[in-house]
Design a protein around this motif. Structure first.
Motif, PDB file in Angstrom:
ATOM      1  N   HIS A 111       0.639  -1.198   0.044  1.00 50.71           N
ATOM      2  CA  HIS A 111       0.040  -0.067  -0.032  1.00 50.71           C
ATOM      3  C   HIS A 111       0.821   1.177   0.109  1.00 50.71           C
ATOM      4  O   HIS A 111       0.637   2.180  -0.642  1.00 50.71           O
ATOM      5  N   ALA A 112       1.817   1.311   0.826  1.00 50.33           N
ATOM      6  CA  ALA A 112       2.691   2.225   0.715  1.00 50.33           C
ATOM      7  C   ALA A 112       3.492   2.721  -0.559  1.00 50.33           C
ATOM      8  O   ALA A 112       3.834   3.627  -0.901  1.00 50.33           O
ATOM      9  N   LYS A 113       3.902   1.543  -1.183  1.00 50.37           N
ATOM     10  CA  LYS A 113       4.709   1.641  -2.513  1.00 50.37           C
ATOM     11  C   LYS A 113       3.543   1.955  -3.618  1.00 50.37           C
ATOM     12  O   LYS A 113       4.047   3.103  -4.474  1.00 50.37           O
ATOM     13  N   TYR A 114       2.565   1.543  -3.609  1.00 50.22           N
ATOM     14  CA  TYR A 114       1.605   1.751  -4.969  1.00 50.22           C
ATOM     15  C   TYR A 114       0.365   2.528  -4.651  1.00 50.22           C
ATOM     16  O   TYR A 114      -0.153   2.640  -5.574  1.00 50.22           O
ATOM     17  N   GLY A 115       0.008   2.507  -3.179  1.00 51.33           N
ATOM     18  CA  GLY A 115      -1.063   3.275  -3.024  1.00 51.33           C
ATOM     19  C   GLY A 115      -2.636   2.414  -3.295  1.00 51.33           C
ATOM     20  O   GLY A 115      -3.681   2.923  -3.266  1.00 51.33           O
ATOM     21  N   VAL A 116      -2.336   0.907  -3.715  1.00 48.58           N
ATOM     22  CA  VAL A 116      -3.193   0.145  -4.041  1.00 48.58           C
ATOM     23  C   VAL A 116      -2.807  -1.356  -3.836  1.00 48.58           C
ATOM     24  O   VAL A 116      -1.687  -1.460  -3.820  1.00 48.58           O
ATOM     25  N   ARG A 117      -3.533  -2.318  -3.399  1.00 47.11           N
ATOM     26  CA  ARG A 117      -3.261  -3.443  -3.088  1.00 47.11           C
ATOM     27  C   ARG A 117      -4.394  -4.311  -3.394  1.00 47.11           C
ATOM     28  O   ARG A 117      -5.630  -4.097  -3.157  1.00 47.11           O
ATOM     29  N   ASP A 118      -4.039  -5.772  -3.702  1.00 48.04           N
ATOM     30  CA  ASP A 118      -4.979  -6.788  -4.090  1.00 48.04           C
ATOM     31  C   ASP A 118      -5.117  -7.540  -2.530  1.00 48.04           C
ATOM     32  O   ASP A 118      -4.309  -8.101  -2.266  1.00 48.04           O
ATOM     33  N   TYR A 119      -6.015  -7.387  -1.736  1.00 48.22           N
ATOM     34  CA  TYR A 119      -6.443  -7.834  -0.270  1.00 48.22           C
ATOM     35  C   TYR A 119      -6.648  -9.307  -0.327  1.00 48.22           C
ATOM     36  O   TYR A 119      -6.418  -9.953   0.658  1.00 48.22           O
ATOM     37  N   ARG A 120      -7.043  -9.696  -1.594  1.00 39.87           N
ATOM     38  CA  ARG A 120      -7.619 -11.101  -1.723  1.00 39.87           C
ATOM     39  C   ARG A 120      -6.246 -12.498  -1.576  1.00 39.87           C
ATOM     40  O   ARG A 120      -5.564 -12.595  -2.576  1.00 39.87           O
ATOM     41  N   GLY A 121      -5.903 -12.560  -0.630  1.00 41.22           N
ATOM     42  CA  GLY A 121      -4.994 -13.690  -0.428  1.00 41.22           C
ATOM     43  C   GLY A 121      -3.309 -13.080  -0.525  1.00 41.22           C
ATOM     44  O   GLY A 121      -2.410 -13.572  -0.824  1.00 41.22           O
ATOM     45  N   GLY A 122      -3.577 -11.498  -0.444  1.00 42.48           N
ATOM     46  CA  GLY A 122      -2.145 -10.851  -0.735  1.00 42.48           C
ATOM     47  C   GLY A 122      -1.657 -10.450  -2.092  1.00 42.48           C
ATOM     48  O   GLY A 122      -0.910 -10.045  -2.603  1.00 42.48           O
ATOM     49  N   GLY A 123      -2.843 -11.036  -3.175  1.00 40.42           N
ATOM     50  CA  GLY A 123      -2.246 -10.779  -4.354  1.00 40.42           C
ATOM     51  C   GLY A 123      -1.304 -11.324  -5.012  1.00 40.42           C
ATOM     52  O   GLY A 123      -0.815 -12.290  -4.872  1.00 40.42           O
ATOM     53  N   ARG A 124      -0.290 -10.526  -5.377  1.00 40.66           N
ATOM     54  CA  ARG A 124       0.913 -10.745  -6.130  1.00 40.66           C
ATOM     55  C   ARG A 124       2.009 -11.108  -5.074  1.00 40.66           C
ATOM     56  O   ARG A 124       2.921 -11.866  -5.320  1.00 40.66           O
ATOM     57  N   SER A 125       1.711 -10.688  -3.813  1.00 40.10           N
ATOM     58  CA  SER A 125       2.767 -10.988  -2.738  1.00 40.10           C
ATOM     59  C   SER A 125       2.409 -12.446  -1.980  1.00 40.10           C
ATOM     60  O   SER A 125       3.341 -12.994  -1.393  1.00 40.10           O
ATOM     61  N   SER A 126       1.653 -13.085  -2.684  1.00 44.18           N
ATOM     62  CA  SER A 126       1.057 -14.599  -2.166  1.00 44.18           C
ATOM     63  C   SER A 126       2.089 -15.500  -2.539  1.00 44.18           C
ATOM     64  O   SER A 126       2.499 -15.351  -3.545  1.00 44.18           O
ATOM     65  N   ALA A 127       2.249 -16.504  -1.936  1.00 41.62           N
ATOM     66  CA  ALA A 127       2.945 -17.520  -2.387  1.00 41.62           C
ATOM     67  C   ALA A 127       2.461 -18.317  -3.219  1.00 41.62           C
ATOM     68  O   ALA A 127       3.335 -19.241  -4.016  1.00 41.62           O
ATOM     69  N   ARG A 128       1.467 -18.148  -3.735  1.00 43.74           N
ATOM     70  CA  ARG A 128       0.577 -18.692  -4.747  1.00 43.74           C
ATOM     71  C   ARG A 128       1.728 -18.643  -6.159  1.00 43.74           C
ATOM     72  O   ARG A 128       1.710 -19.596  -6.966  1.00 43.74           O
ATOM     73  N   GLU A 129       2.227 -17.519  -6.118  1.00 44.12           N
ATOM     74  CA  GLU A 129       3.043 -16.863  -7.292  1.00 44.12           C
ATOM     75  C   GLU A 129       4.269 -17.919  -7.609  1.00 44.12           C
ATOM     76  O   GLU A 129       4.888 -18.224  -8.720  1.00 44.12           O
ATOM     77  N   THR A 130       4.653 -18.707  -6.348  1.00 45.10           N
ATOM     78  CA  THR A 130       5.806 -19.578  -6.483  1.00 45.10           C
ATOM     79  C   THR A 130       5.633 -20.906  -7.459  1.00 45.10           C
ATOM     80  O   THR A 130       6.569 -21.668  -7.840  1.00 45.10           O
ATOM     81  N   ALA A 131       4.206 -21.236  -7.711  1.00 47.36           N
ATOM     82  CA  ALA A 131       3.920 -22.249  -8.636  1.00 47.36           C
ATOM     83  C   ALA A 131       4.428 -22.052 -10.086  1.00 47.36           C
ATOM     84  O   ALA A 131       4.976 -22.883 -10.725  1.00 47.36           O
ATOM     85  N   ALA A 132       4.525 -20.796 -10.419  1.00 48.62           N
ATOM     86  CA  ALA A 132       5.178 -20.590 -11.634  1.00 48.62           C
ATOM     87  C   ALA A 132       6.746 -20.719 -11.622  1.00 48.62           C
ATOM     88  O   ALA A 132       7.309 -21.107 -12.756  1.00 48.62           O
ATOM     89  N   ARG A 133       7.323 -20.586 -10.563  1.00 44.11           N
ATOM     90  CA  ARG A 133       8.547 -20.647 -10.399  1.00 44.11           C
ATOM     91  C   ARG A 133       8.987 -22.109 -10.553  1.00 44.11           C
ATOM     92  O   ARG A 133       9.979 -22.500 -11.028  1.00 44.11           O
ATOM     93  N   VAL A 134       8.149 -22.814  -9.786  1.00 45.79           N
ATOM     94  CA  VAL A 134       8.441 -24.452  -9.731  1.00 45.79           C
ATOM     95  C   VAL A 134       8.297 -24.966 -11.352  1.00 45.79           C
ATOM     96  O   VAL A 134       9.154 -25.645 -11.743  1.00 45.79           O
ATOM     97  N   ALA A 135       7.297 -24.390 -12.012  1.00 48.72           N
ATOM     98  CA  ALA A 135       7.253 -25.058 -13.344  1.00 48.72           C
ATOM     99  C   ALA A 135       8.388 -24.511 -14.348  1.00 48.72           C
ATOM    100  O   ALA A 135       8.894 -25.453 -14.925  1.00 48.72           O
ATOM    101  N   ALA A 136       8.958 -23.255 -14.262  1.00 44.83           N
ATOM    102  CA  ALA A 136      10.097 -22.819 -14.745  1.00 44.83           C
ATOM    103  C   ALA A 136      11.291 -23.654 -14.164  1.00 44.83           C
ATOM    104  O   ALA A 136      12.071 -24.011 -14.820  1.00 44.83           O
ATOM    105  N   GLY A 137      11.065 -23.975 -12.968  1.00 46.79           N
ATOM    106  CA  GLY A 137      12.385 -24.804 -12.325  1.00 46.79           C
ATOM    107  C   GLY A 137      12.310 -26.140 -12.773  1.00 46.79           C
ATOM    108  O   GLY A 137      13.542 -26.817 -13.112  1.00 46.79           O
ATOM    109  N   ALA A 138      11.254 -26.585 -13.119  1.00 45.76           N
ATOM    110  CA  ALA A 138      11.260 -28.016 -13.735  1.00 45.76           C
ATOM    111  C   ALA A 138      11.765 -28.038 -15.144  1.00 45.76           C
ATOM    112  O   ALA A 138      12.625 -29.018 -15.292  1.00 45.76           O
TER     113      ALA A 138
END
Length: 359
Positions: A111-138
């Motif tokens: 919120h301090a950086k962007y002035g807006v945030r996706d509060y649903r599970g943290g949005g982009r800050s969620s560890a859900r994003e790491t699934a994409a890393r695992v796919a690339a890592g594979a």
């Protein structure tokens, strides 16, 4: 916002926890690499939620789609895009914190950086994003396999319960035998009991993931700012909830004298080797041919099923109640993430090394 990692083997991830899906675009993957989709799915399955009672009960199959970069089962050398749809979002679970900052989350800083945030599970800050890393890592793992390089990670500590055995004595084939992913089965059972006890207390606990990379030849890495261990540290510290990284002897090395810590060098008739490996396989930022090993510390998951004091976007004092589906301990599901990031680093560094000398 930086969403890209790598120099030659480069990944860019996209998507949010409660959006339509997440994904990754891989640039720089050499052409002609056979793509084992079953292996990619297996790696995603190791990270996905809902695996056991000691992980979040969110149900995601993490079934992926390859959108580009593969033809007749092999990479084409063009951008390789992988997409993973989200299937089990419960955005209503987060309506109570729409204007509140959760303690030790990225809510306030986003919120301090962007002035807006996706509060649903943290949005982009969620560890859900790491699934994409695992796919690339594979994909990176498939490349490294052709080079005789292997990456293995495992849970070595939960809270103050620590696996004391050296990695050389462990049977990594047992890592997947229990949901906590500790290859020592006796210690694994104690870890599971501890995590389950913490879960029943409506609390969370941290831990450590250790990793070993074997088969990396001497000479991989950069000598100054992009040192191999620095890139590994950067990659690990980019993972959600990571609080520390150490390689080789790490912080314990400060207790030794130089005469004890130095890795004496010898020739075994086939290669230059070291008698010990306090260096963790890296010297001067470049691999020396020995095993590369390191430890990654994860904090307790910030969302706890207890009331906590905080403030809202107006600066008013509020109470934040823990709701939703969350891991009581993140380290079991972090194992494939650590492996993926290590594989991405080594693949990128390996490809960068190819251009440094005339073969």
């Amino acid at each position: 916002m930086s969403n890209t990692y790598g120099t030659l083997f480069k990944i860019s991830t996209f998507g949010e926890s409660h959006g339509k899906g997440i994904g990754v675009v891989i640039d720089g993957c050499p052409a002609g690499l056979p793509v084992d989709e079953d292996f990619i799915q297996q790696e995603l399955g190791r990270r996905k939620p809902g695996q056991s009672k000691i992980t979040t009960q969110r149900q995601e199959s993490d079934t992926f789609q390859i959108l580009s970069g593969v033809f007749e089962g092999k990479t084409t050398g063009t951008s390789l895009a992988i997409y993973i749809p989200n299937e089990d979002q419960r955005s209503k679970d987060y309506s109570h914190i729409a204007d509140k900052f959760r303690p030790s989350h990225a809510d306030y800083t986003y919120h301090a950086k962007y002035g807006v945030r996706d509060y649903r599970g943290g949005g982009r800050s969620s560890a859900r994003e790491t699934a994409a890393r695992v796919a690339a890592g594979a994909v990176a793992k498939l490349f490294l396999k052709h080079k005789g390089i292997d990456v293995q990670a495992y849970v070595s500590q939960v809270g103050d319960l620590r696996l004391e055995k050296p990695y050389e004595s462990l049977d990594f084939s047992q890592t997947e035998a229990t949901p906590v992913r500790c290859p020592d089965l006796e210690t694994a059972e104690r870890m599971i009991d501890l995590i389950d006890h913490i879960r029943k207390d409506r609390d969370t606990i941290g831990g450590v993931v250790s990793a070993v990379i074997t088969g990396v030849p001497a000479g991989v890495g950069e000598p100054v700012f992009d040192k191999l261990h620095a890139e590994l540290g950067k990659a690990m510290l980019s993972i959600n909830a990571v609080k520390g990284f150490e390689y080789g002897s790490g912080f314990d090395g400060v207790t030794l004298r130089g005469s004890q810590h130095n890795d004496e060098i010898y020739n075994d008739g086939r290669a230059i080797r070291t008698k010990t490996n306090h260096s963790g396989g890296v010297q001067g930022g470049i691999s020396n041919g020995e095993d590369i090993y390191f430890r990654v510390a994860f904090k307790p998951v910030a969302t706890i099923m207890q009331d906590q004091d905080s403030v809202n976007e107006a600066g008013e004092t509020v109470t934040v109640s823990g709701k939703g589906r969350h891991d009581p301990c993140v380290v079991p599901r972090a194992v494939p993430i650590v492996e993926a990031m290590a594989a991405l680093v080594i693949t990128d560094m390996y490809l960068r090394n190819v251009t440094t000398k005339l073969e």
